[in-house]
Design a protein around this motif. Structure first.
Motif, mmCIF file in Angstrom:
data_model
loop_
_atom_site.group_PDB
_atom_site.id
_atom_site.type_symbol
_atom_site.label_atom_id
_atom_site.label_comp_id
_atom_site.label_asym_id
_atom_site.label_seq_id
_atom_site.Cartn_x
_atom_site.Cartn_y
_atom_site.Cartn_z
ATOM 1 N N ARG A 1 20.898 47.652 12.058
ATOM 2 C CA ARG A 1 20.610 49.087 12.110
ATOM 3 C C ARG A 1 19.195 49.432 11.660
ATOM 4 O O ARG A 1 18.677 50.500 12.016
ATOM 5 C CB ARG A 1 21.614 49.850 11.244
ATOM 6 C CG ARG A 1 23.044 49.773 11.764
ATOM 7 C CD ARG A 1 24.003 50.458 10.803
ATOM 8 N NE ARG A 1 25.375 50.440 11.310
ATOM 9 C CZ ARG A 1 26.424 50.893 10.619
ATOM 10 N NH1 ARG A 1 26.258 51.404 9.403
ATOM 11 N NH2 ARG A 1 27.625 50.834 11.158
ATOM 12 N N SER A 2 18.558 48.563 10.891
ATOM 13 C CA SER A 2 17.230 48.845 10.370
ATOM 14 C C SER A 2 16.166 48.358 11.342
ATOM 15 O O SER A 2 16.452 47.884 12.444
ATOM 16 C CB SER A 2 17.054 48.173 9.002
ATOM 17 O OG SER A 2 17.103 46.770 9.139
ATOM 18 N N THR A 3 14.933 48.479 10.895
ATOM 19 C CA THR A 3 13.811 48.082 11.748
ATOM 20 C C THR A 3 13.566 46.573 11.720
ATOM 21 O O THR A 3 12.702 46.086 12.451
ATOM 22 C CB THR A 3 12.532 48.799 11.275
ATOM 23 O OG1 THR A 3 12.303 48.500 9.886
ATOM 24 C CG2 THR A 3 12.673 50.313 11.445
ATOM 25 N N GLU A 4 14.297 45.837 10.845
ATOM 26 C CA GLU A 4 14.071 44.392 10.791
ATOM 27 C C GLU A 4 14.428 43.723 12.119
ATOM 28 O O GLU A 4 13.683 42.916 12.643
ATOM 29 C CB GLU A 4 14.888 43.784 9.653
ATOM 30 C CG GLU A 4 14.496 44.322 8.283
ATOM 31 C CD GLU A 4 15.383 43.786 7.177
ATOM 32 O OE1 GLU A 4 16.248 42.939 7.488
ATOM 33 O OE2 GLU A 4 15.224 44.206 6.023
ATOM 34 N N GLY A 5 15.600 44.060 12.638
ATOM 35 C CA GLY A 5 15.959 43.659 13.994
ATOM 36 C C GLY A 5 16.042 42.176 14.254
ATOM 37 O O GLY A 5 15.745 41.730 15.367
ATOM 38 N N PHE A 6 16.442 41.355 13.277
ATOM 39 C CA PHE A 6 16.547 39.918 13.539
ATOM 40 C C PHE A 6 17.967 39.520 13.945
ATOM 41 O O PHE A 6 18.272 38.342 14.068
ATOM 42 C CB PHE A 6 16.075 39.084 12.346
ATOM 43 C CG PHE A 6 16.844 39.296 11.066
ATOM 44 C CD1 PHE A 6 18.043 38.653 10.837
ATOM 45 C CD2 PHE A 6 16.351 40.145 10.081
ATOM 46 C CE1 PHE A 6 18.749 38.833 9.668
ATOM 47 C CE2 PHE A 6 17.048 40.328 8.904
ATOM 48 C CZ PHE A 6 18.246 39.677 8.695
ATOM 49 N N VAL A 7 18.858 40.507 14.151
ATOM 50 C CA VAL A 7 20.225 40.254 14.595
ATOM 51 C C VAL A 7 20.482 41.076 15.837
ATOM 52 O O VAL A 7 20.223 42.296 15.855
ATOM 53 C CB VAL A 7 21.243 40.619 13.497
ATOM 54 C CG1 VAL A 7 22.655 40.349 13.977
ATOM 55 C CG2 VAL A 7 20.977 39.843 12.228
ATOM 56 N N THR A 8 20.981 40.431 16.889
ATOM 57 C CA THR A 8 21.296 41.150 18.120
ATOM 58 C C THR A 8 22.697 41.749 18.056
ATOM 59 O O THR A 8 23.493 41.406 17.178
ATOM 60 C CB THR A 8 21.191 40.207 19.324
ATOM 61 O OG1 THR A 8 22.192 39.173 19.198
ATOM 62 C CG2 THR A 8 19.813 39.561 19.387
ATOM 63 N N LYS A 9 22.990 42.611 18.976
ATOM 64 C CA LYS A 9 24.299 43.260 19.018
ATOM 65 C C LYS A 9 25.404 42.234 19.269
ATOM 66 O O LYS A 9 26.484 42.300 18.663
ATOM 67 C CB LYS A 9 24.312 44.329 20.111
ATOM 68 C CG LYS A 9 25.608 45.117 20.196
ATOM 69 C CD LYS A 9 25.512 46.203 21.252
ATOM 70 C CE LYS A 9 26.815 46.994 21.326
ATOM 71 N NZ LYS A 9 26.729 48.076 22.365
ATOM 72 N N GLU A 10 25.144 41.277 20.156
ATOM 73 C CA GLU A 10 26.150 40.254 20.460
ATOM 74 C C GLU A 10 26.414 39.366 19.246
ATOM 75 O O GLU A 10 27.570 39.021 18.947
ATOM 76 C CB GLU A 10 25.680 39.407 21.638
ATOM 77 C CG GLU A 10 26.684 38.351 22.080
ATOM 78 C CD GLU A 10 26.184 37.543 23.257
ATOM 79 O OE1 GLU A 10 26.905 36.627 23.687
ATOM 80 O OE2 GLU A 10 25.064 37.820 23.730
ATOM 81 N N GLU A 11 25.347 38.990 18.525
ATOM 82 C CA GLU A 11 25.528 38.157 17.332
ATOM 83 C C GLU A 11 26.319 38.887 16.254
ATOM 84 O O GLU A 11 27.171 38.300 15.582
ATOM 85 C CB GLU A 11 24.164 37.739 16.783
ATOM 86 C CG GLU A 11 23.440 36.727 17.662
ATOM 87 C CD GLU A 11 22.028 36.465 17.194
ATOM 88 O OE1 GLU A 11 21.467 35.409 17.557
ATOM 89 O OE2 GLU A 11 21.480 37.318 16.466
ATOM 90 N N LEU A 12 26.056 40.177 16.099
ATOM 91 C CA LEU A 12 26.799 40.951 15.103
ATOM 92 C C LEU A 12 28.266 41.070 15.493
ATOM 93 O O LEU A 12 29.161 40.968 14.644
ATOM 94 C CB LEU A 12 26.173 42.337 14.951
ATOM 95 C CG LEU A 12 26.842 43.277 13.951
ATOM 96 C CD1 LEU A 12 26.838 42.677 12.551
ATOM 97 C CD2 LEU A 12 26.161 44.646 13.942
ATOM 98 N N ALA A 13 28.535 41.265 16.798
ATOM 99 C CA ALA A 13 29.927 41.361 17.255
ATOM 100 C C ALA A 13 30.666 40.042 17.021
ATOM 101 O O ALA A 13 31.828 40.035 16.579
ATOM 102 C CB ALA A 13 29.961 41.743 18.734
ATOM 103 N N ASN A 14 30.012 38.928 17.298
ATOM 104 C CA ASN A 14 30.643 37.626 17.048
ATOM 105 C C ASN A 14 30.894 37.403 15.558
ATOM 106 O O ASN A 14 31.923 36.841 15.169
ATOM 107 C CB ASN A 14 29.769 36.507 17.602
ATOM 108 C CG ASN A 14 29.707 36.513 19.119
ATOM 109 O OD1 ASN A 14 30.634 36.988 19.787
ATOM 110 N ND2 ASN A 14 28.628 35.996 19.676
ATOM 111 N N ALA A 15 29.935 37.841 14.720
ATOM 112 C CA ALA A 15 30.108 37.685 13.273
ATOM 113 C C ALA A 15 31.286 38.513 12.775
ATOM 114 O O ALA A 15 32.068 38.052 11.932
ATOM 115 C CB ALA A 15 28.830 38.099 12.547
#
Length: 323
Positions: free
Chosen positions: A272-286
């Protein structure tokens, strides 16, 4: 009219394409390499129960079971299973009980259930070596020091480190606490390695430790390879602090898949922040892996309850006959 082929999920054990009705709901939510049909899941559960019953029979007749915490009695060939429920020991020190008389390490939940079912037998003697408990104070300290000095028991060393750091049972001695912590970490105790890594990371501790990120990384990684999810999270958090976002993402994803709430929260914040080192797909899998880990933990607790009852039936009669 044409015909349409309906894709069916595949069982990871038998390799057959099975209709969705042949899977339990929670199995359908798992990844393809961990998804089992009802028949394979039932066969695996029956095999686990048979193994547990065979181990219980060995304990009942006095033969050494396959998971008896042998390293805590001076034997190097050992594993990290509870000798009561025959499941992997929790890695949190607050969730295990170390018997300073014989060195056996048990789940706290196992002993709690046994105490609730039969409080008269609980606390009178050790369930394994039948030794009466040591009184608080110096007798308990001497028994624990004997385990640490004669057998190099990592659980005893880590407990002594905590006692000397906090002043519990003994006079507070921060220098001696760090000595015990170093010995426990050298012997491979995951919690001792994580605590020492935390001190190396921040340059803090009972006795100031020089800040050393390389040593902290090695300690965290060694503890994480032993299955300590908290160490995996600490490693990912340290990599975020150092700006190594690629390594941090990998470690946090593994920690979240192991059921660590903090790692999942940090991944969500990074998305959600500006760091952006996690994609939406990776977060969903996690999030999916985290949910699966929680469900597997519930299943393990149900199996644990059954095995604790079997252990009580085979041991409680002898405990009650003790004078």
């Amino acid at each position: 009219t044409g015909t349409y082929a309906v894709a069916m999920p595949t069982c990871c054990d038998c390799g057959e394409d099975v209709p969705k009705a042949g899977f339990a709901k929670k199995q359908l939510r798992k990844a393809a390499d961990r998804r089992r049909c009802k028949s394979c899941a039932e066969a695996l559960a029956a095999e686990e129960v048979a193994t547990a019953i065979a181990a219980l029979r060995k304990v009942a007749v006095g033969a050494p079971a396959g998971n008896s915490n042998a390293n805590n009695t001076g034997n190097e060939d050992a594993d990290d299973s509870c000798p009561i429920c025959f499941m992997k020991l929790p890695l949190q020190p607050s969730d295990v009980v170390h018997n300073s008389c014989c060195g056996k390490v048990c789940c706290l939940s196992c002993l709690t259930q046994m105490a609730k079912k039969n409080p008269k037998a609980f606390g009178r003697a050790c369930f394994f070596c039948k030794t009466p408990p040591a009184p608080p104070g110096r007798p308990r300290l001497l028994r624990l020091q004997k385990r640490a000095d004669e057998y190099n028991d990592p659980h005893a060393l880590t407990t002594l480190a905590f006692w000397h750091a906090t002043g519990r049972e003994v006079r507070k001695d921060e220098k001696k606490a760090m000595e015990y912590l170093e010995r426990g970490a050298d012997l491979g105790h995951p919690h001792a390695m994580m605590l020492l890594g935390t001190h190396c990371r921040g340059g803090r501790g009972p006795t100031p430790v020089p800040q050393d990120y390389d040593r902290a990384r090695r300690l965290f990684l060694d503890a994480a390879e032993k299955g300590y999810v908290n160490a995996r999270y600490e490693l990912g958090d340290m990599e975020v602090e150092l700006g190594n976002t690629a390594e941090a993402r990998d470690h946090l994803l593994l920690a979240a898949g192991g059921g660590h709430d903090g790692a999942l929260g940090q991944l969500t914040h990074a998305f959600r922040s500006t760091e952006g080192f996690v994609t939406k797909e990776e977060l969903a899998n996690a999030m999916r892996d985290h949910r699966d880990a929680m469900e597997e933990l519930d299943d393990e607790m149900r199996k644990k309850n059954l095995r604790v009852m079997d252990f009580m039936h085979s041991h409680m009669k002898g405990m009650l006959e003790m004078k």
